[in-house]
Write a protein that holds these residues in place. Structure first.
Motif, PDB file in Angstrom:
ATOM      1  N   LEU A  52      40.195  34.926  35.085  1.00  0.00           N
ATOM      2  CA  LEU A  52      40.859  36.379  34.750  1.00  0.00           C
ATOM      3  C   LEU A  52      39.732  37.063  35.521  1.00  0.00           C
ATOM      4  N   ALA A  53      38.179  37.762  35.181  1.00  0.00           N
ATOM      5  CA  ALA A  53      37.315  38.371  35.681  1.00  0.00           C
ATOM      6  C   ALA A  53      36.994  37.908  37.012  1.00  0.00           C
ATOM      7  N   ALA A  54      37.180  36.722  36.993  1.00  0.00           N
ATOM      8  CA  ALA A  54      36.648  36.139  38.327  1.00  0.00           C
ATOM      9  C   ALA A  54      37.757  36.727  39.844  1.00  0.00           C
ATOM     10  N   GLN A  55      38.714  36.054  39.158  1.00  0.00           N
ATOM     11  CA  GLN A  55      40.164  36.611  40.094  1.00  0.00           C
ATOM     12  C   GLN A  55      40.419  38.236  40.169  1.00  0.00           C
ATOM     13  N   LYS A  56      39.921  39.324  39.065  1.00  0.00           N
ATOM     14  CA  LYS A  56      39.581  40.452  39.041  1.00  0.00           C
ATOM     15  C   LYS A  56      38.680  40.917  40.729  1.00  0.00           C
ATOM     16  N   ASP A  57      37.981  40.036  40.218  1.00  0.00           N
ATOM     17  CA  ASP A  57      36.896  40.546  41.023  1.00  0.00           C
ATOM     18  C   ASP A  57      36.939  40.153  42.609  1.00  0.00           C
ATOM     19  N   ILE A  58      37.432  39.022  42.451  1.00  0.00           N
ATOM     20  CA  ILE A  58      38.588  39.129  44.214  1.00  0.00           C
ATOM     21  C   ILE A  58      39.345  40.016  44.492  1.00  0.00           C
ATOM     22  N   GLU A  59      40.007  40.356  44.123  1.00  0.00           N
ATOM     23  CA  GLU A  59      41.337  41.247  44.435  1.00  0.00           C
ATOM     24  C   GLU A  59      40.286  42.679  44.391  1.00  0.00           C
TER      25      GLU A  59
END
Length: 304
Positions: free
Chosen positions: A259-266
């Motif tokens: 989830l943290a990685a997805q947030k960084d991508i967004e």
């Protein structure tokens, strides 16, 4: 590794001495006069008479409480209670065990509705083959005393005495020396030693007691085996729970990281829309510069 061969119940019976709980109990219950003499010798008191000694006497205060089994439990003509325990194995929790035994004796001796002042003296006596406390004393006698003024005793009638047979040479008197020499396995040729040897020998000729000993040994063996199996099962269940917990924590960690990685991508995509440099985006989000470049290329492809 201990390669010493295990003795069969028959071999244990043949080699049993007065230090064996079973033999000690049988000798004392079969010879009340000897039990009375032993108590007088150990405690330095006079006893007018005693009731029939009870071997392996069990007590339990209620259904949920821990029950106990005294080696030799006896009362005298005044109601005083005596518990004599032969301690040949681990000294673990010996002091607290004595405390619990004392409490159970008190419950047994005080009838419902009677006054606390009617509570008779109680003696818990441990006959240990080695030093129970490691201070090198032949005898350890404990009474409740005031910490602020050591001349003040509680005088609650509770007595706990621990004898150290390993120090029989420095016992307070010759009778004690002789008894504990015999208990430790060293006969000294005294009259007392001869009497004890004769009583132990007589006990071991009793076919019924021999059979009881064999049965008891087998039951103990089965109890140890069952306990080992229960412990193994409990350990296996604990390990299974630990593994399940570890797996759950790992999955939760992996999901959090995802989830943290997805947030960084967004966040990176939003910053690209604001025309922020890729180097700044990589530094702010922690994403590799190459990944930021791929995100920029994906965004350009969509626009095209």
């Amino acid at each position: 590794m201990n390669n010493k061969p295990k003795l069969t119940p028959a071999q244990k019976w043949e080699r049993a001495t007065l230090a064996d709980n079973f033999i000690f109990c049988k000798v004392m219950t079969a010879n009340p006069d000897l039990c009375k003499e032993l108590l007088e010798m150990l405690l330095g008191i006079e006893i007018d008479r005693i009731e029939q000694p009870l071997a392996e006497h069990s007590l339990k205060s209620d259904y949920n409480s821990k029950g106990i089994r005294f080696d030799v439990y006896v009362k005298d003509g005044t109601g005083r209670c005596f518990d004599i325990e032969v301690q040949t194995t681990s000294r673990k929790s010996l002091a607290r065990r004595a405390r619990y035994y004392q409490g159970m004796m008190d419950i047994d001796s005080l009838e419902r509705g009677t006054d606390y002042g009617d509570l008779k003296d109680g003696y818990v006596i441990f006959l240990c083959l080695d030093d129970p406390f490691g201070w090198g004393l032949p005898v350890y006698t404990f009474s409740n005393i005031c910490k602020e003024n050591r001349e003040i005793f509680l005088n609650d009638g509770a007595h706990k005495i621990f004898y150290n047979a390993a120090k029989h040479a420095i016992m307070p008197n010759e009778t004690l020396k002789s008894f504990f020499r015999f208990l430790a396995g060293t006969a000294d040729g005294s009259a007392l030693s001869g009497r004890l040897a004769a009583m132990v020998g007589h006990a071991k000729t009793n076919a019924q007691w021999r059979q009881q000993f064999m049965t008891w040994e087998q039951e103990m063996k089965e109890q140890v085996k069952e306990r080992a199996e229960v412990l193994a099962l409990e350990l296996a269940e604990e390990r299974a729970e630990e593994m399940a917990q570890e797996r759950a924590e790992k999955m939760a960690q992996e999901r959090a990281e995802e989830l943290a990685a997805q947030k960084d991508i967004e966040t990176a995509r939003k910053l690209l829309d604001e025309a922020i440099s890729m180097e700044t985006i990589a530094r702010c989000t922690g994403l590799p510069l190459a990944q930021v470049e791929r995100l920029r290329q994906e965004a350009s492809a969509v626009e095209a």
